[in-house]
Design a protein around this motif. Structure first.
Motif, PDB file in Angstrom:
ATOM      1  N   SER A 265      15.849  10.015  31.601  1.00  0.00           N
ATOM      2  CA  SER A 265      16.347   8.650  31.368  1.00  0.00           C
ATOM      3  C   SER A 265      16.349   7.844  32.661  1.00  0.00           C
ATOM      4  CB  SER A 265      17.765   8.695  30.781  1.00  0.00           C
ATOM      5  OG  SER A 265      17.786   9.389  29.562  1.00  0.00           O
ATOM      6  N   LEU A 266      16.840   8.443  33.744  1.00  0.00           N
ATOM      7  CA  LEU A 266      16.896   7.749  35.035  1.00  0.00           C
ATOM      8  C   LEU A 266      15.494   7.432  35.565  1.00  0.00           C
ATOM      9  CD1 LEU A 266      19.775   9.735  36.818  1.00  0.00           C
ATOM     10  CD2 LEU A 266      19.877   7.375  35.987  1.00  0.00           C
ATOM     11  N   SER A 267      14.566   8.374  35.367  1.00  0.00           N
ATOM     12  CA  SER A 267      13.190   8.164  35.841  1.00  0.00           C
ATOM     13  C   SER A 267      12.516   7.020  35.093  1.00  0.00           C
ATOM     14  CB  SER A 267      12.372   9.452  35.680  1.00  0.00           C
ATOM     15  OG  SER A 267      12.923  10.499  36.439  1.00  0.00           O
ATOM     16  N   ILE A 268      12.760   6.947  33.781  1.00  0.00           N
ATOM     17  CA  ILE A 268      12.185   5.847  32.990  1.00  0.00           C
ATOM     18  C   ILE A 268      12.764   4.510  33.439  1.00  0.00           C
ATOM     19  CG2 ILE A 268      12.030   4.839  30.674  1.00  0.00           C
ATOM     20  CD1 ILE A 268      12.038   7.704  29.562  1.00  0.00           C
ATOM     21  N   ILE A 269      14.080   4.472  33.662  1.00  0.00           N
ATOM     22  CA  ILE A 269      14.719   3.238  34.136  1.00  0.00           C
ATOM     23  C   ILE A 269      14.146   2.834  35.491  1.00  0.00           C
ATOM     24  CG2 ILE A 269      16.890   2.215  34.926  1.00  0.00           C
ATOM     25  CD1 ILE A 269      18.323   3.965  32.872  1.00  0.00           C
ATOM     26  N   ALA A 270      13.981   3.821  36.395  1.00  0.00           N
ATOM     27  CA  ALA A 270      13.429   3.538  37.726  1.00  0.00           C
ATOM     28  C   ALA A 270      12.011   2.981  37.616  1.00  0.00           C
ATOM     29  CB  ALA A 270      13.431   4.814  38.569  1.00  0.00           C
ATOM     30  N   PHE A 271      11.215   3.569  36.721  1.00  0.00           N
ATOM     31  CA  PHE A 271       9.843   3.086  36.508  1.00  0.00           C
ATOM     32  C   PHE A 271       9.851   1.652  35.992  1.00  0.00           C
ATOM     33  CE2 PHE A 271       6.224   2.506  33.611  1.00  0.00           C
ATOM     34  CZ  PHE A 271       5.172   2.678  34.506  1.00  0.00           C
ATOM     35  N   LEU A 272      10.725   1.370  35.031  1.00  0.00           N
ATOM     36  CA  LEU A 272      10.802   0.015  34.457  1.00  0.00           C
ATOM     37  C   LEU A 272      11.298  -1.003  35.485  1.00  0.00           C
ATOM     38  CD1 LEU A 272      12.306   0.851  30.927  1.00  0.00           C
ATOM     39  CD2 LEU A 272       9.931   0.262  31.483  1.00  0.00           C
ATOM     40  N   GLN A 273      12.128  -0.555  36.411  1.00  0.00           N
ATOM     41  CA  GLN A 273      12.653  -1.449  37.443  1.00  0.00           C
ATOM     42  C   GLN A 273      11.701  -1.563  38.644  1.00  0.00           C
ATOM     43  OE1 GLN A 273      16.610  -0.246  38.562  1.00  0.00           O
ATOM     44  NE2 GLN A 273      17.515  -0.891  36.624  1.00  0.00           N
ATOM     45  N   GLY A 274      10.635  -0.768  38.645  1.00  0.00           N
ATOM     46  CA  GLY A 274       9.673  -0.813  39.741  1.00  0.00           C
ATOM     47  C   GLY A 274      10.103  -0.047  40.971  1.00  0.00           C
ATOM     48  N   ASP A 275      11.072   0.876  40.813  1.00  0.00           N
ATOM     49  CA  ASP A 275      11.535   1.694  41.938  1.00  0.00           C
ATOM     50  C   ASP A 275      10.713   2.985  41.963  1.00  0.00           C
ATOM     51  OD1 ASP A 275      12.891   3.251  43.804  1.00  0.00           O
ATOM     52  OD2 ASP A 275      14.846   2.436  43.250  1.00  0.00           O
ATOM     53  N   SER A 276       9.610   2.963  42.686  1.00  0.00           N
ATOM     54  CA  SER A 276       8.674   4.096  42.684  1.00  0.00           C
ATOM     55  C   SER A 276       9.287   5.343  43.316  1.00  0.00           C
ATOM     56  CB  SER A 276       7.384   3.720  43.414  1.00  0.00           C
ATOM     57  OG  SER A 276       7.648   3.378  44.761  1.00  0.00           O
ATOM     58  N   PHE A 277      10.116   5.170  44.348  1.00  0.00           N
ATOM     59  CA  PHE A 277      10.709   6.332  45.021  1.00  0.00           C
ATOM     60  C   PHE A 277      11.643   7.086  44.082  1.00  0.00           C
ATOM     61  CE2 PHE A 277      14.085   8.369  47.463  1.00  0.00           C
ATOM     62  CZ  PHE A 277      13.338   9.195  48.288  1.00  0.00           C
ATOM     63  N   ALA A 278      12.546   6.361  43.398  1.00  0.00           N
ATOM     64  CA  ALA A 278      13.484   7.002  42.468  1.00  0.00           C
ATOM     65  C   ALA A 278      12.733   7.650  41.303  1.00  0.00           C
ATOM     66  CB  ALA A 278      14.490   5.980  41.956  1.00  0.00           C
ATOM     67  N   ALA A 279      11.697   6.972  40.799  1.00  0.00           N
ATOM     68  CA  ALA A 279      10.917   7.516  39.685  1.00  0.00           C
ATOM     69  C   ALA A 279      10.195   8.795  40.108  1.00  0.00           C
ATOM     70  CB  ALA A 279       9.909   6.474  39.202  1.00  0.00           C
ATOM     71  N   THR A 280       9.598   8.800  41.301  1.00  0.00           N
ATOM     72  CA  THR A 280       8.890   9.976  41.809  1.00  0.00           C
ATOM     73  C   THR A 280       9.843  11.136  42.046  1.00  0.00           C
ATOM     74  OG1 THR A 280       7.229   8.588  42.893  1.00  0.00           O
ATOM     75  CG2 THR A 280       7.443  10.851  43.679  1.00  0.00           C
ATOM     76  N   THR A 281      10.986  10.852  42.656  1.00  0.00           N
ATOM     77  CA  THR A 281      11.995  11.885  42.909  1.00  0.00           C
ATOM     78  C   THR A 281      12.472  12.502  41.597  1.00  0.00           C
ATOM     79  OG1 THR A 281      12.740  10.673  44.882  1.00  0.00           O
ATOM     80  CG2 THR A 281      14.205  12.378  44.026  1.00  0.00           C
ATOM     81  N   GLY A 282      12.719  11.663  40.607  1.00  0.00           N
ATOM     82  CA  GLY A 282      13.140  12.149  39.295  1.00  0.00           C
ATOM     83  C   GLY A 282      12.094  13.034  38.644  1.00  0.00           C
ATOM     84  N   LEU A 283      10.829  12.618  38.729  1.00  0.00           N
ATOM     85  CA  LEU A 283       9.740  13.405  38.140  1.00  0.00           C
ATOM     86  C   LEU A 283       9.613  14.776  38.807  1.00  0.00           C
ATOM     87  CD1 LEU A 283       6.909  10.751  37.621  1.00  0.00           C
ATOM     88  CD2 LEU A 283       8.062  12.092  35.840  1.00  0.00           C
ATOM     89  N   LEU A 284       9.734  14.822  40.123  1.00  0.00           N
ATOM     90  CA  LEU A 284       9.648  16.092  40.849  1.00  0.00           C
ATOM     91  C   LEU A 284      10.777  17.044  40.443  1.00  0.00           C
ATOM     92  CD1 LEU A 284       8.648  14.827  44.415  1.00  0.00           C
ATOM     93  CD2 LEU A 284       7.245  16.214  42.877  1.00  0.00           C
ATOM     94  N   LEU A 285      11.969  16.494  40.277  1.00  0.00           N
ATOM     95  CA  LEU A 285      13.101  17.321  39.833  1.00  0.00           C
ATOM     96  C   LEU A 285      12.889  17.829  38.411  1.00  0.00           C
ATOM     97  CD1 LEU A 285      16.141  15.323  41.254  1.00  0.00           C
ATOM     98  CD2 LEU A 285      15.675  17.746  41.671  1.00  0.00           C
TER      99      LEU A 285
END
Length: 284
Positions: free
Chosen positions: A145-165
């Motif tokens: 959920s957090l990774s999708i929100i980060a992607f939608l908000q354009g926060d690539s670092f948070a989205a990438t970190t979430g995906l790795l976890l």
């Protein structure tokens, strides 16, 4: 580089549990597998070093503290001190903090409030009698959920970190289900709780409603688990129900406006609080 990092992380998280067994680290196998595969993935991506380095240092501190406390049977106060120090590293060096709420400046309360936020959400998954399967499943749902929100908000670092976890945790679960039954352990659950808190912080800077995700996809389902256990549900049944609730509660954040979400949060909170005055429905 992201695809290479994701592939490396999932392969390592499948292989590492077998290696760690040879060093008699059974209690920490899952946590170490997720940690090492995640960290190596972060190094490969090497995105926004000003955030990456503090997160790697603080996550390392969380893992080391947890291992030492369990191996030497130290007081839980050392776990808490490790979490506080790790949080301060992210806040002071990484400059990840909550400096305002709905345009209200926190000023001198910025660091204490951010510190409290991180430590509270870190310990959401630090529960002695909760099954590892429940905590791991809920953590994955929250991270997705957090990774999708980060992607939608354009926060690539948070989205990438979430995906790795996510891939690191899924890789470990794959090993656990195929090879042998290996628990994620306290080290892994605390690490996931800490990283969920950090990812939430990145998104809270854009919208305070990002707090909704870990609160209602992690904290509420865990509380519900104990409610179902009291009513003689089996562990498997309770876990399935709680994970379903977490998925359903994650949907509104993508469908409704901020005002609707605030009304939902306030309404559900009132229901939970009122229910605690009745013994039949009490789960806290």
């Amino acid at each position: 580089m992201l695809y290479i990092a994701l592939l490396t992380s999932i392969i390592l998280s499948i292989i590492l549990p077998t290696i760690s067994k040879k060093f008699n680290l059974n209690k920490h196998t899952g946590g170490l597998a997720i940690f090492v595969s995640f960290i190596i993935g972060m190094f490969i991506v090497n995105e926004q070093v000003n955030y990456t380095n503090p997160i790697i240092i603080s996550a390392s501190l969380i893992v080391i503290t947890s291992i030492l406390v369990q191996n030497f049977k130290l007081s839980n106060i050392w776990t808490l001190l490790g979490q506080i120090l790790a949080a301060l590293i992210v806040i002071l060096i990484g400059r990840v903090e909550i400096s305002f709420i709905n345009h209200i400046e926190l000023g001198y309360l910025t660091i204490p409030f951010t510190l409290l936020f991180i430590v509270c959400f870190t310990n959401t998954t630090n529960i002695e009698k909760s099954p590892d399967g429940l905590l791991t499943s809920l953590s994955i749902i929250t991270l997705v959920s957090l990774s999708i929100i980060a992607f939608l908000q354009g926060d690539s670092f948070a989205a990438t970190t979430g995906l790795l976890l996510i891939v690191s945790t899924l890789g470990f679960l794959l090993h656990s289900s195929i090879s042998s039954k290996v628990d994620i352990g306290k080290t892994g659950t605390i690490l996931l709780g800490f990283m969920i808190a950090i990812l939430s912080l990145f998104l809270v800077k854009t919208s305070i409603l990002a707090i909704y995700v870990p609160l209602f996809t992690l904290a509420v389902p865990i509380a519900l688990y104990y409610y179902f256990i009291q009513y003689k549900f089996t562990n498997k049944q309770s876990t399935i129900i709680c994970c379903t609730v977490a998925i359903l509660l994650s949907i509104p954040v993508f469908l409704f406006s901020n005002l609707a979400l605030w009304c939902f949060i306030i309404g559900l909170t009132m229901i939970i609080v009122i229910s605690q005055f009745f013994h039949k429905y009490r789960f806290i």
